[in-house]
Write a protein that holds these residues in place. Structure first.
Motif, mmCIF file in Angstrom:
data_model
loop_
_atom_site.group_PDB
_atom_site.id
_atom_site.type_symbol
_atom_site.label_atom_id
_atom_site.label_comp_id
_atom_site.label_asym_id
_atom_site.label_seq_id
_atom_site.Cartn_x
_atom_site.Cartn_y
_atom_site.Cartn_z
ATOM 1 N N SER A 144 -16.480 20.804 17.768
ATOM 2 C CA SER A 144 -17.268 21.336 18.879
ATOM 3 C C SER A 144 -18.641 21.797 18.400
ATOM 4 O O SER A 144 -19.643 21.621 19.106
ATOM 5 N N SER A 145 -18.693 22.363 17.196
ATOM 6 C CA SER A 145 -19.977 22.782 16.633
ATOM 7 C C SER A 145 -20.888 21.582 16.426
ATOM 8 O O SER A 145 -22.087 21.632 16.724
ATOM 9 N N PHE A 146 -20.328 20.462 15.949
ATOM 10 C CA PHE A 146 -21.108 19.238 15.792
ATOM 11 C C PHE A 146 -21.628 18.750 17.141
ATOM 12 O O PHE A 146 -22.802 18.388 17.292
ATOM 13 N N VAL A 147 -20.750 18.743 18.143
ATOM 14 C CA VAL A 147 -21.153 18.288 19.473
ATOM 15 C C VAL A 147 -22.291 19.151 20.011
ATOM 16 O O VAL A 147 -23.266 18.642 20.582
ATOM 17 N N THR A 148 -22.193 20.459 19.797
ATOM 18 C CA THR A 148 -23.204 21.378 20.322
ATOM 19 C C THR A 148 -24.528 21.266 19.567
ATOM 20 O O THR A 148 -25.598 21.145 20.171
#
Length: 349
Positions: free
Chosen positions: A226-230
């Motif tokens: 999720s951190s990568f996506v954000t």
């Protein structure tokens, strides 16, 4: 004799006479028989393929894909009245891994609520989910690979085990038959399946459904993702903030099942009729609640307003859904994340 190996000629499943009889019966079917009309169109397509003189490999791909889909559609057809959850995750997860145990508990909880479980039918997370669901409530959608993908003991030799040669036909069945998607930690395959599911949702090529990223307590797999996506997708404006509404992350089997149940609390299904979207509900909303939607979700409209009504004329071909109330509006068809937010709003009223 040629040094090339001889190609085995496929044997027709019907005799020439039986084939001609079936074609004659099909051609004589009534014009208003939609099943027959589409079958005639398929037959015409096959004749065009023959006239196109395609390479043998191309013909083999077409033939195998049609056979795989025909068989898979037939297997799932007997279970149309059961909601199903497609579960993805690594084939390499050992049985002592907390994510394995979580997959087992999740599948148990899902079956208690009336769901069936669809997995890739192999080891790891897939085996855990099918052990938790039990053979009776499981589908295996396996793939031919030189490693990792033999069917697990729970689903082996079951009529609901389907083995595919091609990933694209397999992934179609995972999506088409699912009422919800649950992703456990996995490798390239899990990310391939997960991002395709999200792409279909984002572009409106699939109907709205819960997409849940499930990880064991203490595991940060989906948090890192999720951190990568954000940071890499959202902050570079490669996706919209509303797209983050298409999925949720949790570490509890019970919370995941509850999320799915909440999604279907009031929402039933959708159907597009021209430029209009009919959002079918299990029960009506009030005039005051409709006014609230007019105000909060007007950005979803191309024109007009949200209308609370019965079925559109084109929907009358689904008599079982005739009595469901509809929220009908001219949807812009590009805001799938906002549409999901509208569904969540309706379910929360």
């Amino acid at each position: 004799m040629s040094g090339k190996s001889q190609q085995a000629r496929p044997r027709p499943s019907l005799s020439k006479e039986e084939l001609l009889q079936q074609i004659t019966t099909l051609l004589e079917s009534p014009e208003d028989d939609m099943h027959a009309a589409l079958t005639k169109e398929l037959l015409a397509g096959v004749l065009k393929i023959h006239d196109a003189h395609l390479d043998l490999l191309d013909l083999k791909i077409l033939n195998r894909a049609v056979k795989e889909l025909r068989h898979a559609f037939g297997v799932f057809r007997g279970y149309q009245d059961r909601k199903k959850i497609s579960v993805f995750g690594s084939a390499r997860t050992p049985s002592d891994d907390p994510n394995y145990q979580l997959a087992y508990r999740f599948a148990q909880a899902a079956v208690r609520e009336g769901f069936m479980v669809i997995t890739g039918g192999a080891d790891g997370i897939m085996r855990a989910a099918q052990e938790g669901a039990g053979r009776e409530h499981s589908f295996g959608v396996n793939i031919m690979l030189p490693f990792e993908q033999g069917p697990n003991a729970t689903i082996a030799d079951d009529p609901k085990l389907i083995t595919f040669k091609y990933f694209f036909t397999r992934k179609l069945m995972f999506q088409k038959e699912a009422n919800a998607i649950v992703l456990f930690p996995g490798g390239f395959g899990t990310h391939d399946e997960g991002f395709e599911i999200l792409t279909l949702a984002q572009t409106g090529k699939s109907d709205p459904q819960p997409i849940i990223c499930l990880q064991a307590p203490g595991c940060d797999y989906w948090d890192g993702w999720s951190s990568f996506v954000t940071t890499q997708l959202l902050q570079r404006n490669l996706i919209n903030e509303e797209d983050l509404s298409l999925f949720t992350i949790t570490n509890s089997a019970e919370a995941a099942v509850d999320h799915i149940l909440r999604f279907y609390r009031r929402y039933h299904s959708i159907r597009f009729v021209g430029r209009q979207l009919a959002l079918r509900l299990k029960d009506r909303i009030s005039a005051e609640q409709l006014d609230q939607i007019q105000e909060q979700f007007r950005d979803l409209l191309i024109e007009g307003t949200f209308e609370l009504r019965g079925p559109l004329e084109e929907e009358l071909d689904e008599p079982a859904l005739r009595n469901l109330p509809r929220l009908v509006f001219s949807f812009n068809r590009r805001s799938a994340g906002r549409l999901r937010q509208l569904i969540d709003h309706l379910n929360g009223l």
